[in-house]
Every structure is written in structure tokens, then in C-alpha cells.
Design a protein around this motif. Structure first.
Motif, mmCIF file in Angstrom:
data_model
loop_
_atom_site.group_PDB
_atom_site.id
_atom_site.type_symbol
_atom_site.label_atom_id
_atom_site.label_comp_id
_atom_site.label_asym_id
_atom_site.label_seq_id
_atom_site.Cartn_x
_atom_site.Cartn_y
_atom_site.Cartn_z
ATOM 1 N N ALA A 142 0.813 -1.210 0.076
ATOM 2 C CA ALA A 142 0.082 0.000 0.095
ATOM 3 C C ALA A 142 0.923 1.289 0.114
ATOM 4 C CB ALA A 142 -0.924 -0.128 1.091
ATOM 5 N N LEU A 143 0.291 2.455 -0.108
ATOM 6 C CA LEU A 143 1.087 3.572 -0.065
ATOM 7 C C LEU A 143 -0.068 4.779 0.681
ATOM 8 C CD1 LEU A 143 0.044 5.623 -2.453
ATOM 9 C CD2 LEU A 143 1.339 3.920 -3.851
ATOM 10 N N PHE A 144 0.450 5.742 0.946
ATOM 11 C CA PHE A 144 -0.443 7.158 1.339
ATOM 12 C C PHE A 144 -0.370 7.943 0.227
ATOM 13 C CE2 PHE A 144 -0.095 5.608 5.891
ATOM 14 C CZ PHE A 144 -1.277 6.161 6.242
ATOM 15 N N GLY A 145 -1.639 8.117 -0.517
ATOM 16 C CA GLY A 145 -1.930 8.970 -1.709
ATOM 17 C C GLY A 145 -2.750 10.089 -1.346
ATOM 18 N N ARG A 146 -2.455 11.308 -2.071
ATOM 19 C CA ARG A 146 -3.340 12.365 -1.751
ATOM 20 C C ARG A 146 -4.765 12.123 -2.184
ATOM 21 N NH1 ARG A 146 2.001 14.437 -2.844
ATOM 22 N NH2 ARG A 146 2.691 16.290 -1.305
ATOM 23 N N ALA A 147 -5.492 12.624 -1.227
ATOM 24 C CA ALA A 147 -7.044 12.313 -1.157
ATOM 25 C C ALA A 147 -7.441 13.225 -2.503
ATOM 26 C CB ALA A 147 -7.656 12.461 0.051
ATOM 27 N N GLY A 148 -8.456 12.371 -3.283
ATOM 28 C CA GLY A 148 -9.070 12.947 -4.598
ATOM 29 C C GLY A 148 -8.412 13.185 -5.512
ATOM 30 N N ARG A 149 -7.203 12.863 -5.785
ATOM 31 C CA ARG A 149 -6.460 13.184 -7.265
ATOM 32 C C ARG A 149 -5.465 12.139 -7.695
ATOM 33 N NH1 ARG A 149 -2.724 18.456 -5.203
ATOM 34 N NH2 ARG A 149 -1.140 17.328 -3.952
ATOM 35 N N PRO A 150 -5.136 12.036 -8.849
ATOM 36 C CA PRO A 150 -4.053 11.083 -9.460
ATOM 37 C C PRO A 150 -2.890 11.703 -9.131
ATOM 38 C CG PRO A 150 -5.285 12.365 -11.142
ATOM 39 C CD PRO A 150 -5.965 12.833 -9.842
ATOM 40 N N ASP A 151 -1.796 10.491 -9.293
ATOM 41 C CA ASP A 151 -0.497 10.938 -9.166
ATOM 42 C C ASP A 151 0.354 10.173 -9.964
ATOM 43 O OD1 ASP A 151 2.092 12.185 -8.438
ATOM 44 O OD2 ASP A 151 1.975 11.116 -6.379
ATOM 45 N N ILE A 152 0.533 10.545 -11.155
ATOM 46 C CA ILE A 152 1.171 9.447 -12.282
ATOM 47 C C ILE A 152 2.610 9.814 -12.393
ATOM 48 C CG2 ILE A 152 0.925 8.766 -14.585
ATOM 49 C CD1 ILE A 152 -1.574 8.332 -13.177
ATOM 50 N N VAL A 153 3.447 8.664 -11.820
ATOM 51 C CA VAL A 153 4.860 8.937 -12.215
ATOM 52 C C VAL A 153 5.491 7.770 -12.631
ATOM 53 C CG1 VAL A 153 5.019 10.271 -9.990
ATOM 54 C CG2 VAL A 153 5.029 7.906 -9.649
ATOM 55 N N ILE A 154 6.629 7.801 -13.191
ATOM 56 C CA ILE A 154 7.534 6.685 -13.877
ATOM 57 C C ILE A 154 8.105 6.244 -12.674
ATOM 58 C CG2 ILE A 154 9.627 6.150 -15.392
ATOM 59 C CD1 ILE A 154 8.861 8.447 -16.918
ATOM 60 N N THR A 155 8.312 4.790 -12.451
ATOM 61 C CA THR A 155 8.872 4.392 -11.208
ATOM 62 C C THR A 155 9.925 3.576 -11.423
ATOM 63 O OG1 THR A 155 7.294 2.393 -11.226
ATOM 64 C CG2 THR A 155 6.625 4.484 -10.040
ATOM 65 N N SER A 156 10.268 2.952 -12.783
ATOM 66 C CA SER A 156 11.402 2.344 -13.011
ATOM 67 C C SER A 156 11.777 2.072 -14.297
ATOM 68 C CB SER A 156 11.277 0.783 -12.347
ATOM 69 O OG SER A 156 10.309 0.068 -12.877
ATOM 70 N N VAL A 157 12.749 1.680 -14.826
ATOM 71 C CA VAL A 157 13.162 1.438 -16.376
ATOM 72 C C VAL A 157 14.082 0.130 -16.350
ATOM 73 C CG1 VAL A 157 14.015 2.225 -18.513
ATOM 74 C CG2 VAL A 157 13.050 4.004 -16.889
#
Length: 265
Positions: A142-157
Motif C-alpha cells: 500500500a501507499l499513502f496517496g493524496r486524497a481525491g486526485r491522481p499522481d502519475i509517475v515513472i517508477t522504474s526502467v
């Protein structure tokens, strides 16, 4: 029910089927870093046919922070008790929603707990497949995500594939660390060189906690099925940066890998 162990069914062999959840002490960051919420075990033993093969089990987790603050979070697990014989005897467990309805406010910012999935054999999956006649476990990530909005990120290559010459098994992994769906239709993943851009097709939406992979020239439906379709390598073996831009060309996420590896905000 005030217990970390629930069971059901009339045994047809070893015992009842059931769920066990074990929590523990863990370091948690608020920057989207994943952590282990606890260990989930499905005791999958043969039982007699049930009147209702699919049902929900609710899990309430009490989180205690270092300053003594307590917050409760809840999740609903959906269970599919499949027939013990047939082509697919394994039971299935998933979550109708991966976001807790409860939130906590830290330093004026509101957060929800987002479940990324079940970690089995080093892989995080959204559906837990449980073989018959055994106790099968997985970490709940799991993770703590900011409520009510997406957060799209590149995490690995993965920039050095095992397939000779074409390195078709290279991939970039992208995760929605937010608590709301993110529509990335028309967004572009690029490697900074001509002909190395991938544009996400219409209708591409990442659910909270969902991760996808974009392969160089392989199709993997379990991680989204995205591929450059390139017969030559895309990502520099020595290192470079992967960049994700929205439909307006704004840089949303940048990930340095190899010689360009650096902490990503």
C-alpha cells in the motif's frame, strides 16, 4: 468481527477455508513510497459447495502513528470460491476498490491509503490467485496517496533486456500513486531521441495504485499490454532519462536510470 481470522464452509477434507491478516510495525513515508500494510493469507481447503460462491469480507486496519495519533482505514476483499475441480480450480481474491474511504490529515494535507496489490514472488498483482488445498500468503502493498486526485509517475526502467540484439523485454513502469483515477490518453512516454515516443491510446485510465508497463516489443496483458512495437532497443544500456508528458507537452514525470540515475521528486 474483532478478529484477524475468519473462516467459512463445511470441510470436505482438511478443514474450513478462511482469511488471516497480520499487521506489524513499518516505516511509512508520505511521498508515495510503497510499504507492506500486512500479510494476507488465504486458507484454501476443499469445502462443500456454498449457496453463494462469491462474497465480500471487510478488513478494518487501525494505524498508530509515532505521535500517538490513531486512524482507522477499511478495505473490502471480494472472494470467488471456485469449484474444486475443473480447468481453473484456484480461488480468486480481489478488491472492488483499492482506496480506503477514510482519510487522515498530516501537515494540512489530506491522504488516503491506496492498496497497490498483492505481492507474490516479487511481483505486485491486482488479483490474488490461490491454489487449492493449501495456505497461500502474500504481502498487501500500500501507499499513502493524496486524497481525491491522481499522481502519475515513472517508477522504474529496465534498460538492459535479456533478449539478444532486440532487447524486446525492456520496459518502463508507470504507477498511479494517487487516490483517484488518472486519464493518460494522449500522453507521451519518450526517451529523448527521434522515433522513441510512445503515445497512450484513447481510454487509457490508471486506477489508484495501478501499475502498467510499456515494453519495447512484447505484449504482456497482465501489465496493460502496451508496447512500442520496436524491433530495436529503445532505452540506452549506459543510462539516460525517461520522460512522461501530458497532452499539452508538460513534463509530468522524469526518471533517470543507469548513469543518469538520481532521486526523483
Amino acid at each position: 468481527m474483532g478478529t484477524d481470522h475468519v473462516t467459512w464452509g463445511i470441510p470436505a477434507g482438511s478443514g474450513k477455508s478462511g482469511y488471516v491478516f497480520r499487521g506489524g510495525q513499518v516505516e511509512v513515508k508520505l511521498d508515495g513510497t510503497e510499504f507492506t500494510l500486512g500479510t494476507f493469507t488465504h486458507e484454501n481447503f476443499p469445502i462443500q459447495a456454498m449457496p453463494q460462491s462469491q462474497f465480500d469480507v471487510d478488513l478494518a486496519v487501525q494505524v498508530v502513528f509515532e505521535d500517538g495519533t490513531t486512524s482507522g482505514f477499511s478495505f473490502r476483499f471480494h472472494h470467488n470460491e471456485t469449484p474444486n475441480v475443473g480447468p481453473n480450480p484456484e480461488d480468486e481474491v480481489d478488491l472492488p476498490t483499492f482506496v480506503s474511504p477514510e482519510t487522515v490529515t498530516v501537515d494540512g494535507e489530506e491522504y488516503a491509503v491506496v492498496i497497490s496489490g498483492f505481492k507474490q514472488g516479487g511481483q505486485v498483482v491486482r488479483k490474488f490467485i490461490s491454489p487449492e488445498n493449501g495456505a497461500n500468503s502474500a504481502d498487501v502493498v500500500a501507499l499513502f496517496g493524496r486524497a481525491g486526485r491522481p499522481d502519475i509517475v515513472i517508477t522504474s526502467v529496465l534498460n538492459k533486456g535479456a533478449v539478444k540484439r532486440t532487447q524486446s523485454d525492456e520496459y518502463v513502469e508507470i504507477v498511479n500513486r494517487g487516490s483517484a483515477p488518472g486519464d493518460i490518453s494522449g500522453w507521451v512516454l519518450g526517451a529523448d531521441d527521434a522515433g522513441q515516443d510512445f503515445t497512450f491510446p484513447p481510454g487509457t485510465v490508471l486506477q489508484p495504485g495501478q501499475r502498467i508497463r510499456i515494453y519495447t516489443n512484447e505484449i504482456h496483458p497482465e501489465s496493460g499490454g502496451f508496447s512500442y512495437g520496436s524491433k530495436r532497443p529503445i532505452w540506452n544500456d549506459q543510462g539516460d532519462s525517461a520522460k512522461l508528458r501530458d497532452t499539452n507537452g508538460n513534463l509530468v514525470s522524469k526518471f533517470g536510470y543507469g548513469k543518469a540515475a538520481q532521486p526523483t521528486p
